[in-house]
Write a protein that holds these residues in place. Structure first.
Motif, PDB file in Angstrom:
ATOM      1  N   ALA A   1      35.173  50.004 117.568  1.00 19.71           N
ATOM      2  CA  ALA A   1      33.878  49.342 117.765  1.00 19.71           C
ATOM      3  C   ALA A   1      33.860  48.588 119.095  1.00 19.71           C
ATOM      4  O   ALA A   1      32.814  48.490 119.743  1.00 19.71           O
ATOM      5  CB  ALA A   1      33.590  48.381 116.608  1.00 19.71           C
ATOM      6  N   ARG A   2      35.028  48.094 119.523  1.00 19.90           N
ATOM      7  CA  ARG A   2      35.105  47.339 120.781  1.00 19.90           C
ATOM      8  C   ARG A   2      34.737  48.205 121.984  1.00 19.90           C
ATOM      9  O   ARG A   2      34.402  47.695 123.044  1.00 19.90           O
ATOM     10  CB  ARG A   2      36.528  46.806 121.000  1.00 19.90           C
ATOM     11  CG  ARG A   2      36.990  45.839 119.945  1.00 19.90           C
ATOM     12  CD  ARG A   2      38.442  45.467 120.214  1.00 19.90           C
ATOM     13  NE  ARG A   2      38.529  44.690 121.432  1.00 19.90           N
ATOM     14  CZ  ARG A   2      38.878  43.421 121.483  1.00 19.90           C
ATOM     15  NH1 ARG A   2      39.184  42.782 120.387  1.00 19.90           N
ATOM     16  NH2 ARG A   2      38.932  42.782 122.625  1.00 19.90           N
TER      17      ARG A   2
ATOM     18  N   ALA B   1      34.100  37.122 116.364  1.00 23.28           N
ATOM     19  CA  ALA B   1      34.271  38.388 115.648  1.00 23.28           C
ATOM     20  C   ALA B   1      35.756  38.625 115.441  1.00 23.28           C
ATOM     21  O   ALA B   1      36.573  38.294 116.302  1.00 23.28           O
ATOM     22  CB  ALA B   1      33.670  39.527 116.473  1.00 23.28           C
TER      23      ALA B   1
ATOM     24  N   SER C   1      23.939  46.661 115.946  1.00 30.37           N
ATOM     25  CA  SER C   1      24.541  45.689 115.026  1.00 30.37           C
ATOM     26  C   SER C   1      24.313  44.233 115.435  1.00 30.37           C
ATOM     27  O   SER C   1      24.102  43.391 114.552  1.00 30.37           O
ATOM     28  CB  SER C   1      26.032  45.986 114.851  1.00 30.37           C
ATOM     29  OG  SER C   1      26.185  47.297 114.365  1.00 30.37           O
TER      30      SER C   1
ATOM     31  N   ALA D   1      26.389  51.184 116.921  1.00 27.70           N
ATOM     32  CA  ALA D   1      26.880  49.801 116.964  1.00 27.70           C
ATOM     33  C   ALA D   1      26.039  48.945 117.911  1.00 27.70           C
ATOM     34  O   ALA D   1      26.044  47.721 117.811  1.00 27.70           O
ATOM     35  CB  ALA D   1      28.350  49.774 117.392  1.00 27.70           C
TER      36      ALA D   1
ATOM     37  N   VAL E   1      31.708  46.474 111.541  1.00 33.40           N
ATOM     38  CA  VAL E   1      31.101  47.303 112.595  1.00 33.40           C
ATOM     39  C   VAL E   1      32.126  48.338 113.043  1.00 33.40           C
ATOM     40  O   VAL E   1      33.245  47.986 113.425  1.00 33.40           O
ATOM     41  CB  VAL E   1      30.658  46.441 113.802  1.00 33.40           C
ATOM     42  CG1 VAL E   1      30.032  47.320 114.888  1.00 33.40           C
ATOM     43  CG2 VAL E   1      29.676  45.361 113.365  1.00 33.40           C
ATOM     44  N   CYS E   2      31.756  49.623 112.956  1.00 33.51           N
ATOM     45  CA  CYS E   2      32.682  50.699 113.338  1.00 33.51           C
ATOM     46  C   CYS E   2      32.290  51.258 114.707  1.00 33.51           C
ATOM     47  O   CYS E   2      31.215  50.963 115.232  1.00 33.51           O
ATOM     48  CB  CYS E   2      32.645  51.830 112.314  1.00 33.51           C
ATOM     49  SG  CYS E   2      32.952  51.287 110.651  1.00 33.51           S
TER      50      CYS E   2
ATOM     51  N   PRO F   1      33.127  41.865 121.526  1.00 33.30           N
ATOM     52  CA  PRO F   1      33.230  40.824 120.492  1.00 33.30           C
ATOM     53  C   PRO F   1      32.437  39.571 120.866  1.00 33.30           C
ATOM     54  O   PRO F   1      31.900  38.878 120.005  1.00 33.30           O
ATOM     55  CB  PRO F   1      34.732  40.513 120.434  1.00 33.30           C
ATOM     56  CG  PRO F   1      35.409  41.696 121.030  1.00 33.30           C
ATOM     57  CD  PRO F   1      34.454  42.314 121.992  1.00 33.30           C
TER      58      PRO F   1
ATOM     59  N   ASP G   1      38.979  41.328 114.474  1.00 27.02           N
ATOM     60  CA  ASP G   1      39.249  42.765 114.517  1.00 27.02           C
ATOM     61  C   ASP G   1      40.691  43.114 114.200  1.00 27.02           C
ATOM     62  O   ASP G   1      41.058  44.278 114.262  1.00 27.02           O
ATOM     63  CB  ASP G   1      38.840  43.359 115.871  1.00 27.02           C
ATOM     64  CG  ASP G   1      39.570  42.721 117.034  1.00 27.02           C
ATOM     65  OD1 ASP G   1      40.442  41.861 116.781  1.00 27.02           O
ATOM     66  OD2 ASP G   1      39.268  43.071 118.182  1.00 27.02           O
TER      67      ASP G   1
ATOM     68  N   VAL H   1      31.432  38.829 111.502  1.00 25.64           N
ATOM     69  CA  VAL H   1      31.584  40.218 111.950  1.00 25.64           C
ATOM     70  C   VAL H   1      33.061  40.594 111.978  1.00 25.64           C
ATOM     71  O   VAL H   1      33.907  39.826 112.446  1.00 25.64           O
ATOM     72  CB  VAL H   1      30.963  40.404 113.354  1.00 25.64           C
ATOM     73  CG1 VAL H   1      31.266  41.798 113.897  1.00 25.64           C
ATOM     74  CG2 VAL H   1      29.451  40.176 113.288  1.00 25.64           C
TER      75      VAL H   1
ATOM     76  N   MET I   1      35.240  43.870 113.290  1.00 29.04           N
ATOM     77  CA  MET I   1      35.103  45.124 114.039  1.00 29.04           C
ATOM     78  C   MET I   1      36.323  46.019 113.821  1.00 29.04           C
ATOM     79  O   MET I   1      37.435  45.512 113.655  1.00 29.04           O
ATOM     80  CB  MET I   1      34.991  44.822 115.539  1.00 29.04           C
ATOM     81  CG  MET I   1      33.891  43.849 115.867  1.00 29.04           C
ATOM     82  SD  MET I   1      33.920  43.313 117.599  1.00 29.04           S
ATOM     83  CE  MET I   1      33.278  44.751 118.440  1.00 29.04           C
TER      84      MET I   1
END
Ligand code: CTP
Length: 402
Positions: free
Chosen positions: A44-45, A61, A22, A19, A13-14, A50, A63, A38, A40
């Motif tokens: 994306a955050r 998630a 998503s 998003a 996920v960008c 998350p 990252d 997932v 990220m």
């Protein structure tokens, strides 16, 4: 949907506004039996927490490459091996550029480099960023390398503009991912298929042309389905804004005359010819060399008929492929379709009803077809996504090839 049962999907996920869709995509994939991890990007955050992804996927998630606890549970190389597919949705222009150039500057791009699993990207960005030559070159390169480019869709954008760049809806993405992971259907293995798609452009002068509403979506979906079914696919495409399907050889043309030439050079070497392009029936008798001026109140343009590509292929004496035509009709569908089948000497014709304005078929992600066969048979494919219709059509053609 069985293709997703027990499949391990890394969902990248960008940081883009899409998003927000998503978490729903995670739910849809999980509903169909997939295990979703997932991953990220840092940006994306800024859009989704998350914790939301943890709640819908049942997995924390990830990252960062440098999370000791996460790495101890499943290191990033293990995660790259665990994946049956890496899907990046939304894929921003920046991440598309990073994976095209082999960067590994965060967990997601590192996984993309370290995996042997197929990779799919669902682009989502402002339409000017999507049409920027840098993004288009990156997408073309990814596609040549076998990366599946899902979408983008066209329409209103979060930034207030309208155009290509919307992430496909979660249910459409789920269906396309299921098709990618479906390794049972190889009904066209060893066969070669030639497909035309999109509109043609007939020049009036150096800045103007005559064209139509065709988006190329149906033809591109059929090309993707045929490639998925094991065929060697050549796609001859008029001007479109959608990404070429993975695993197909694409020849870009503009006018009907160019399309005719490209098709006739290759048709006899293919087992199947599927003519999906909305070929302009007429072109200008004389194309002006200089831009026309609006000095007169009324002008007359003289048009002459273009060659009928499909009829010319179906008339080949040697190496005639199995010929499939398309017919877009506003009324009296059955009679016109049957007439085209006979007149152009086709094996199959796929007819659809076009409402006024044309957008319902041409730009839509869905379609419905009435298929008429040379032996008098008739098959209805009720409204479904163009991806699903394409897979059914490819199977029908494969059955008839024997
Ligand atoms: N086709 C083609 N070359 C053309 C015109 C059409 O190959 N010059 C193909 C299309 O790809 C499609 C089918 O023929 O498969 C459509 O038939 P056509 O008779 O051209 O449809 P329409 O343009 O809708 O014709 P009409 O105006 O008679 O309804």
């Amino acid at each position: 949907m069985n293709a997703l049962q027990n499949k391990n999907i890394v969902l990248g996920v960008c940081g883009g506004i899409a998003a927000y869709k998503s978490p729903d995509l995670v739910r849809r994939l999980a509903e169909a039996g997939a295990n979703v991890q997932v991953v990220m990007t840092g940006h994306a955050r800024e859009f989704v927490s998350p914790l939301t992804f943890q709640a819908v996927s049942g997995r924390a998630a990830r990252d960062t490459l440098f999370d000791e606890a996460a790495e101890a549970a499943m290191g990033h190389i293990e995660l790259a091996r665990w994946a049956d597919l890496i899907l990046i949705a939304p894929a921003t222009a920046n991440t598309i550029a990073r994976i095209t150039h082999g960067l590994a500057d965060d967990l997601l791009t590192t996984l993309c480099l370290a995996t042997r699993a197929p990779l799919a990207v669902a682009p989502a960005m402002n339409q000017v960023m999507w049409s920027n030559p840098a993004t288009q070159a990156n997408i073309a390169l990814l596609s040549q390398r076998g990366v599946s480019v899902l979408g983008p869709g066209c329409g209103d954008q979060a930034c207030g503009e309208t155009g290509a760049g919307r992430m496909l809806e979660p249910l459409v993405l789920r269906e396309q991912v299921a098709a990618l992971l479906d390794d049972t259907a190889q009904s066209l293995a060893g066969k070669s298929v030639l497909i035309t798609a999109g509109p043609t452009r007939e020049a009036i002068d150096p800045v103007r042309y005559i064209s139509n509403h065709s988006s190329g979506k149906m033809g591109f979906a059929i090309a993707a389905a045929a490639a998925k079914a094991g065929a060697r696919v050549t796609l001859i495409a008029g001007p479109t804004t959608i990404a070429p399907p993975a695993g197909c050889q694409v020849v870009a043309v503009e006018s009907a005359a160019q399309m005719h030439q490209a098709v006739m050079e290759q048709a006899a070497q293919h087992a199947v010819f599927i003519s999906v392009a909305a070929v302009a029936d007429f072109r200008l008798k004389e194309v002006r060399e200089q831009k026309m001026k609006k000095s007169a109140d009324e002008i007359t343009l003289t048009l002459i008929k273009n060659p009928d590509i499909l009829a010319d292929v179906a008339a080949l004496q040697n190496g005639r492929p199995f010929c499939v035509g398309f017919a877009a009709e506003t009324h009296d569908l059955e009679n016109y379709a049957a007439d085209k089948l006979a007149r152009k000497n086709l094996d199959m014709i796929c007819a659809n009803l076009v409402q006024s304005g044309g957008d319902s078929v041409f730009n839509s992600d869905d379609n419905a077809l009435e298929i008429f066969l040379r032996d008098g048979g008739r098959i209805s494919l009720p409204s479904a996504s163009k991806t699903r219709i394409a897979h059914t059509l490819v199977d029908l053609i494969a059955e008839r090839l024997g």
